[in-house]
Design a protein around this motif. Structure first.
Motif, PDB file in Angstrom:
ATOM      1  N   UNK A   1      -6.600  -0.497   8.966  1.00 23.57           N
ATOM      2  CA  UNK A   1      -7.820   0.272   9.243  1.00 23.57           C
ATOM      3  C   UNK A   1      -8.171   0.223  10.725  1.00 23.57           C
ATOM      4  N   UNK A  38       4.799   1.538   1.100  1.00 24.10           N
ATOM      5  CA  UNK A  38       5.348   2.009   2.364  1.00 24.10           C
ATOM      6  C   UNK A  38       6.035   3.352   2.178  1.00 24.10           C
ATOM      7  N   UNK A  39       6.282   4.081   3.270  1.00 22.88           N
ATOM      8  CA  UNK A  39       7.175   5.228   3.174  1.00 22.88           C
ATOM      9  C   UNK A  39       8.524   4.764   2.620  1.00 22.88           C
ATOM     10  N   UNK A 123      -0.968  -0.140   4.713  1.00 17.55           N
ATOM     11  CA  UNK A 123      -2.160  -0.682   5.371  1.00 17.55           C
ATOM     12  C   UNK A 123      -3.413   0.102   5.002  1.00 17.55           C
ATOM     13  N   UNK A 142      14.262  -3.462  -0.589  1.00 19.44           N
ATOM     14  CA  UNK A 142      14.850  -3.270   0.742  1.00 19.44           C
ATOM     15  C   UNK A 142      13.863  -3.623   1.853  1.00 19.44           C
ATOM     16  N   UNK A 143      12.597  -3.802   1.494  1.00 22.08           N
ATOM     17  CA  UNK A 143      11.573  -4.064   2.517  1.00 22.08           C
ATOM     18  C   UNK A 143      11.431  -5.535   2.894  1.00 22.08           C
ATOM     19  N   UNK A 147       6.535  -9.234   2.740  1.00 21.65           N
ATOM     20  CA  UNK A 147       5.503  -8.207   2.909  1.00 21.65           C
ATOM     21  C   UNK A 147       4.126  -8.576   2.344  1.00 21.65           C
ATOM     22  N   UNK A 150       2.373 -10.364   5.082  1.00 18.62           N
ATOM     23  CA  UNK A 150       2.106  -9.578   6.283  1.00 18.62           C
ATOM     24  C   UNK A 150       1.076  -8.480   6.053  1.00 18.62           C
ATOM     25  N   UNK A 151       0.969  -8.018   4.817  1.00 15.08           N
ATOM     26  CA  UNK A 151       0.035  -6.926   4.476  1.00 15.08           C
ATOM     27  C   UNK A 151      -0.834  -7.404   3.314  1.00 15.08           C
TER      28      UNK A 151
ATOM     29  N   UNK B  38       8.269   1.879   9.415  1.00 12.31           N
ATOM     30  CA  UNK B  38       7.620   1.425   8.185  1.00 12.31           C
ATOM     31  C   UNK B  38       7.764  -0.085   8.029  1.00 12.31           C
ATOM     32  N   UNK B  39       6.925  -0.685   7.175  1.00  5.72           N
ATOM     33  CA  UNK B  39       7.203  -2.071   6.792  1.00  5.72           C
ATOM     34  C   UNK B  39       8.615  -2.151   6.206  1.00  5.72           C
ATOM     35  N   UNK B  40       9.399  -3.108   6.664  1.00  8.96           N
ATOM     36  CA  UNK B  40      10.735  -3.280   6.105  1.00  8.96           C
ATOM     37  C   UNK B  40      11.789  -2.320   6.631  1.00  8.96           C
ATOM     38  N   UNK B  66       1.753  -7.771  14.066  1.00  6.31           N
ATOM     39  CA  UNK B  66       1.607  -7.812  12.617  1.00  6.31           C
ATOM     40  C   UNK B  66       0.135  -7.947  12.286  1.00  6.31           C
ATOM     41  N   UNK B  67      -0.202  -7.547  11.080  1.00  6.93           N
ATOM     42  CA  UNK B  67      -1.574  -7.672  10.626  1.00  6.93           C
ATOM     43  C   UNK B  67      -1.897  -9.139  10.375  1.00  6.93           C
ATOM     44  N   UNK B  92      -4.324  -1.458  11.834  1.00  8.45           N
ATOM     45  CA  UNK B  92      -3.065  -0.890  11.341  1.00  8.45           C
ATOM     46  C   UNK B  92      -2.096  -0.487  12.443  1.00  8.45           C
ATOM     47  N   UNK B  93      -2.406  -0.838  13.687  1.00  5.68           N
ATOM     48  CA  UNK B  93      -1.570  -0.421  14.823  1.00  5.68           C
ATOM     49  C   UNK B  93      -1.869  -1.364  15.979  1.00  5.68           C
ATOM     50  N   UNK B 119       3.059  -2.730  14.552  1.00  9.58           N
ATOM     51  CA  UNK B 119       2.753  -3.039  13.154  1.00  9.58           C
ATOM     52  C   UNK B 119       3.582  -2.108  12.258  1.00  9.58           C
ATOM     53  N   UNK B 120       4.043  -2.596  11.126  1.00  9.47           N
ATOM     54  CA  UNK B 120       4.843  -1.773  10.214  1.00  9.47           C
ATOM     55  C   UNK B 120       4.011  -0.653   9.608  1.00  9.47           C
ATOM     56  N   UNK B 121       4.224   0.560  10.117  1.00 11.09           N
ATOM     57  CA  UNK B 121       3.362   1.686   9.741  1.00 11.09           C
ATOM     58  C   UNK B 121       3.939   2.910  10.444  1.00 11.09           C
ATOM     59  N   UNK B 122       4.265   3.925   9.683  1.00 13.32           N
ATOM     60  CA  UNK B 122       4.899   5.111  10.259  1.00 13.32           C
ATOM     61  C   UNK B 122       3.855   6.148  10.687  1.00 13.32           C
ATOM     62  N   UNK B 123       2.577   5.814  10.532  1.00 21.45           N
ATOM     63  CA  UNK B 123       1.530   6.806  10.795  1.00 21.45           C
ATOM     64  C   UNK B 123       0.703   6.420  12.023  1.00 21.45           C
ATOM     65  N   UNK B 124      -0.153   5.438  11.870  1.00 23.31           N
ATOM     66  CA  UNK B 124      -1.200   5.162  12.851  1.00 23.31           C
ATOM     67  C   UNK B 124      -0.688   4.752  14.235  1.00 23.31           C
TER      68      UNK B 124
END
Lengths: 226, 226
Positions: A1, A38-39, A123, A142-143, A147, A150-151, B38-40, B66-67, B92-93, B119-124
Motif C-alpha cells: 500500500x 502474484x502475477x 501486496x 515456483x515462487x 513468501x 516477506x508478504x 513479481x514475488x518469486x 522487501x516489505x 509496495x515499492x 519489492x516483489x511487485x510487477x505494478x507499483x
C-alpha cells in the motif's frame, strides 16, 4: 500500500461500500471469495479447473481483475458460467466500488458462489476489502517458500492458502513443510490445499474446501434468520 | 498505483529526489539499475549469481527491498560486496527517499555499479523513479508469456527483460517467442536476455549486457565532461 495521506479516507470509503456488498451477499446467501496472488501464481488456471469441476446447474459467477487485457475473462467464459472482466487501467488492486459496478446487473438471488480473481499482486490487494467472506492466497511453488514471511499481510488476512503448481515441485527448490510453517508463523489458523492444475492433483480437496465453506455460510445464514 | 488525489504530490516529491540521485550517480560515474519483478521471479537469485560472477575488485553494491525480513540481504551479503536491506514495512515499492537514506553513508566515488532489487511487485514499483539509469524487468518463465500485455507499464519503461528460470521451460507452457513479441508490442526497443540461475545458462549474456551498459554510461559521462 502507498503511504499517502489521503489513503485513510479512500480506505474508509472502500470499507463502507464493502460492508454494503457483504450485507447483500449475506442477504442472498452468496459466498464471495477473493483470490489474491502474484502475477503468474496460476489464479486463472485454478479458476478454469474449478469451473470445469462444477455441474452445469452450479450457481457460480466469476469476476476477474487485470490492469490491462480481458484475456482472463475470455479464458474463463469458455466454462459457460457468467464471467466478467474488471480492467483497472493501471490500478494495482480491485476495490469495492469496482466490484459493485461489475455486479450491478447480476441478480444475486441466482447465485450461490462469487469468485473474484484479484489483480496479480501479493501486496496491495490485501488492503482492499471487497465484501468477500474470505480471502484466499494462491501461491505457486515456483515462487519460493519464503513468501509468507516477506508478504505477511495477505497471509495474515487469508483463510486459505492454495499452494499451486505442485507438478513443478521436482524442479524447484520449494519446501512444502517450510512454506506451511512460514504461513502459520503469521497466521496460525490458516488452512492449506495443495494442487496442480496440470495434473489435477489436489483439486478434489479444493472443491471439498469450497463445499465446506459454502455449507458454513449457509448455516450461519440460517442461524441469523432464526 | 493507487489513484489517490495526493498521489501527484507524492510522485512530484519522489521525482525531485530521484533527479538529485541521478545527478549524483552520473557525477560519480555510478551505473544504477532498478530490478523489478513479481514475488518469486528470481531477482535475488539473479543478483546472487551476478555477484558470484564479479571479481573481488569489482566496485559494485546492492540495495534490496522487501516489505518484511532481511533474508535477501543476508543471502547477498555472502558475496562479500556491500549489501543493504531496505525494509519498507508495508509499502509496495521502493521510493527515491528510501534509496537516498540507504546510501547516505556509502562513498559513491568508490562504486561503479549499484544494483537495486525492488519489492516483489510487477505494478507499483514502475511508478517510482529511483534515480536509476535503467529499469530491468525480471520475468520467470513460470509466470506465463502474457505478462507484458497484462502489466504493460513496467515493460514499457524497461530497457531490458531478463527471462529467468529457463531451466523450467520443459515443464511450463511458456512460449519464449510469444513473450518477446508481447514485450515488443508495448516496447519495441526493449532488449532481452534469457537465463537460468540454476544451470548458469545465459549468465554470460547478462554479464555482457551489464558491461555494455557500463561502457555506454562511461562514454556518456566522458562526452558530458568534454
Amino acid at each position: 500500500m502507498n503511504r499517502v495521506p489521503m489513503e485513510g479516507k479512500v480506505l474508509k470509503e472502500n470499507d463502507r461500500i464493502a460492508a454494503e456488498l457483504r450485507a447483500r451477499f449475506r442477504e442472498h446467501g452468496v459466498l464471495c471469495l477473493n483470490l489474491i496472488g502474484s502475477p503468474g501464481a496460476g489464479k486463472t488456471s485454478l479458476l478454469e479447473r474449478t469451473l470445469e469441476g462444477f455441474g452445469a446447474g452450479t450457481r457460480v459467477a466469476v469476476l476477474t481483475g487485470d490492469i490491462q487485457t480481458d484475456n482472463d475473462a475470455a479464458r474463463l467464459a469458455r466454462s459457460g458460467f457468467p464471467v466478467r472482466q474488471i480492467t483497472t487501467g493501471g490500478t494495482c488492486h480491485l476495490d469495492a466500488r469496482m466490484v459493485e459496478r461489475a455486479i450491478a446487473d447480476w441478480p444475486l438471488p441466482d447465485l450461490d458462489l462469487l469468485l473474484i480473481e484479484n489483480v496479480g499482486n501479493l501486496v496491495c490487494p490485501a488492503g482492499y476489502d471487497l465484501g468477500e467472506a474470505a480471502k484466499i492466497v494462491v501461491l505457486s511453488v515456483a515462487e519460493g517458500e519464503d513468501k509468507p514471511l516477506k508478504y505477511p499481510t495477505i497471509f495474515f488476512k487469508a483463510e486459505l492458502v492454495v499452494l499451486n503448481k505442485l507438478d513443478l515441485l521436482p524442479y524447484v527448490p520449494f519446501n512444502l513443510a517450510a512454506a506451511r510453517e512460514n504461513a502459520r508463523c503469521v497466521n496460525p489458523a490458516v488452512e492449506f490445499v495443495e494442487v496442480s492444475c496440470v495434473t489435477g492433483q489436489g483439486l478434489p480437496a479444493w472443491h471439498a474446501w469450497l463445499e465446506k465453506r459454502q455449507a458454513q455460510a449457509a448455516e450461519a445464514l440460517a442461524a441469523a434468520r432464526g
